[in-house]
Write an enzyme that holds these catalytic residues in place. Structure first.
Site, PDB file in Angstrom:
ATOM      1  N   HIS A  69      23.687  29.869   5.724  1.00 53.41           N
ATOM      2  CA  HIS A  69      22.932  30.778   6.572  1.00 53.41           C
ATOM      3  C   HIS A  69      23.082  30.447   8.050  1.00 53.41           C
ATOM      4  CE1 HIS A  69      19.966  30.821   2.931  1.00 53.41           C
ATOM      5  NE2 HIS A  69      20.945  31.697   2.748  1.00 53.41           N
ATOM      6  N   LYS A  87      18.269  23.023  13.696  1.00 61.59           N
ATOM      7  CA  LYS A  87      17.390  22.630  12.591  1.00 61.59           C
ATOM      8  C   LYS A  87      17.402  21.120  12.399  1.00 61.59           C
ATOM      9  CE  LYS A  87      18.254  26.921  10.002  1.00 61.59           C
ATOM     10  NZ  LYS A  87      18.784  27.492   8.751  1.00 61.59           N
ATOM     11  N   GLU A  99       7.660   7.583  11.452  1.00 60.94           N
ATOM     12  CA  GLU A  99       7.620   8.723  12.358  1.00 60.94           C
ATOM     13  C   GLU A  99       8.767   9.653  11.971  1.00 60.94           C
ATOM     14  OE1 GLU A  99       7.618   7.737  16.507  1.00 60.94           O
ATOM     15  OE2 GLU A  99       6.223   6.070  16.228  1.00 60.94           O
ATOM     16  N   TYR A 125      12.107  21.689   7.290  1.00 60.07           N
ATOM     17  CA  TYR A 125      12.937  21.736   8.482  1.00 60.07           C
ATOM     18  C   TYR A 125      12.186  22.317   9.674  1.00 60.07           C
ATOM     19  CZ  TYR A 125      14.176  26.273   6.236  1.00 60.07           C
ATOM     20  OH  TYR A 125      14.164  27.478   5.587  1.00 60.07           O
ATOM     21  N   LYS A 148      21.322  37.794  -2.369  1.00 57.33           N
ATOM     22  CA  LYS A 148      21.839  37.883  -1.000  1.00 57.33           C
ATOM     23  C   LYS A 148      22.907  36.820  -0.737  1.00 57.33           C
ATOM     24  CE  LYS A 148      19.259  36.309   2.269  1.00 57.33           C
ATOM     25  NZ  LYS A 148      18.145  36.164   3.232  1.00 57.33           N
ATOM     26  N   ASP A 149      22.651  35.590  -1.178  1.00 60.15           N
ATOM     27  CA  ASP A 149      23.605  34.509  -0.924  1.00 60.15           C
ATOM     28  C   ASP A 149      24.902  34.696  -1.700  1.00 60.15           C
ATOM     29  OD1 ASP A 149      21.879  33.333   0.841  1.00 60.15           O
ATOM     30  OD2 ASP A 149      21.254  31.708  -0.492  1.00 60.15           O
ATOM     31  N   ARG A 166       0.817  -1.223   0.000  1.00 65.84           N
ATOM     32  CA  ARG A 166       0.000   0.000   0.000  1.00 65.84           C
ATOM     33  C   ARG A 166       0.847   1.267   0.000  1.00 65.84           C
ATOM     34  NH1 ARG A 166      -2.799  -0.621   5.478  1.00 65.84           N
ATOM     35  NH2 ARG A 166      -0.659  -1.279   5.929  1.00 65.84           N
ATOM     36  N   GLU A 216      20.001  37.809  10.548  1.00 65.91           N
ATOM     37  CA  GLU A 216      20.654  36.842   9.666  1.00 65.91           C
ATOM     38  C   GLU A 216      22.150  37.101   9.504  1.00 65.91           C
ATOM     39  OE1 GLU A 216      17.860  34.993   6.309  1.00 65.91           O
ATOM     40  OE2 GLU A 216      18.169  37.141   6.088  1.00 65.91           O
TER      41      GLU A 216
END
Length: 199
Positions: free
Chosen positions: A69, A78, A36, A138, A177-178, A31, A149
């Site tokens: 980041h 995270k 979890e 995340y 930005k990166d 199926r 940041e």
């Protein structure tokens, strides 16, 4: 236990304090499957007693690189995974006093494998999309604060992340930005060993 918690190490066997690759147990039949993706009691039993306050999700196409980041006064732990596709996920230890300060660990997160990566406070984080499309999710231990940041140059020579191993000679797609993050400097004050920003 429905999870296997693997401590991450450098190539010469030095353990990154608090950094884990996590494999949930997958129950499958004709199926489909069930797993979890998080259980507080199992994570606490493994010593991961963080509290998550925000869930994020992004979609990116092949060749996109997001990172590197971090947040300064509101550092985020995270728990990251790929819901669809594959990404090469990277964490850089910015905690002075850590045995792995200035080193990185990279892992391929694959939706078919359902593996996860826990990155504690005090790391810079980024990922490169390997598949045509990736949906990335995340859980975070603190809220997003855009004014807080920080970032590191994705191709910094000192950290020397081996993106070519995954991306080949393709030029990654970066946000404006990166593309402007500064280089890493061992003399700068980043975080202490507990992930607290040092001004």
């Amino acid at each position: 236990m429905p999870f296997t918690f693997n401590k991450c190490k450098t190539s010469d066997g030095i353990e990154f304090p608090g950094l884990y690759e996590i494999q949930p147990k997958i129950f499958g039949d004709a199926r489909g499957y069930f797993l979890e993706s998080y259980s507080e009691k199992d994570f606490f039993a493994a010593g991961l007693n963080m509290k998550f306050v925000q869930d994020n999700q992004s979609s990116s196409t092949k060749g996109v690189l997001r990172g590197l980041h971090f947040q300064k006064l509101h550092p985020q732990g995270k728990l990251v995974r790929s819901l669809f596709g594959q990404v090469y996920d990277v964490a850089v230890d910015l905690r002075k006093g850590s045995p792995t300060f200035g080193k990185y660990y990279g892992v391929v997160l694959d939706c078919e494998k359902s593996n996860m990566f826990y990155i504690p406070e005090g790391f810079a984080h980024g990922f490169y999309v390997m598949s045509d499309l990736a949906v990335f999710a995340y859980k975070c231990t603190d809220f997003y604060h855009p004014e807080d940041e920080g970032g590191l140059m994705w191709n910094d020579d000192t950290i020397n992340i081996d993106w070519k191993k995954i991306a080949g000679e393709i030029t990654p797609q970066l946000s404006e930005k990166d593309g402007k993050h500064p280089a890493f400097n061992f003399e700068n004050n980043y975080f202490d060993i507990n992930g607290v920003w040092q001004k």
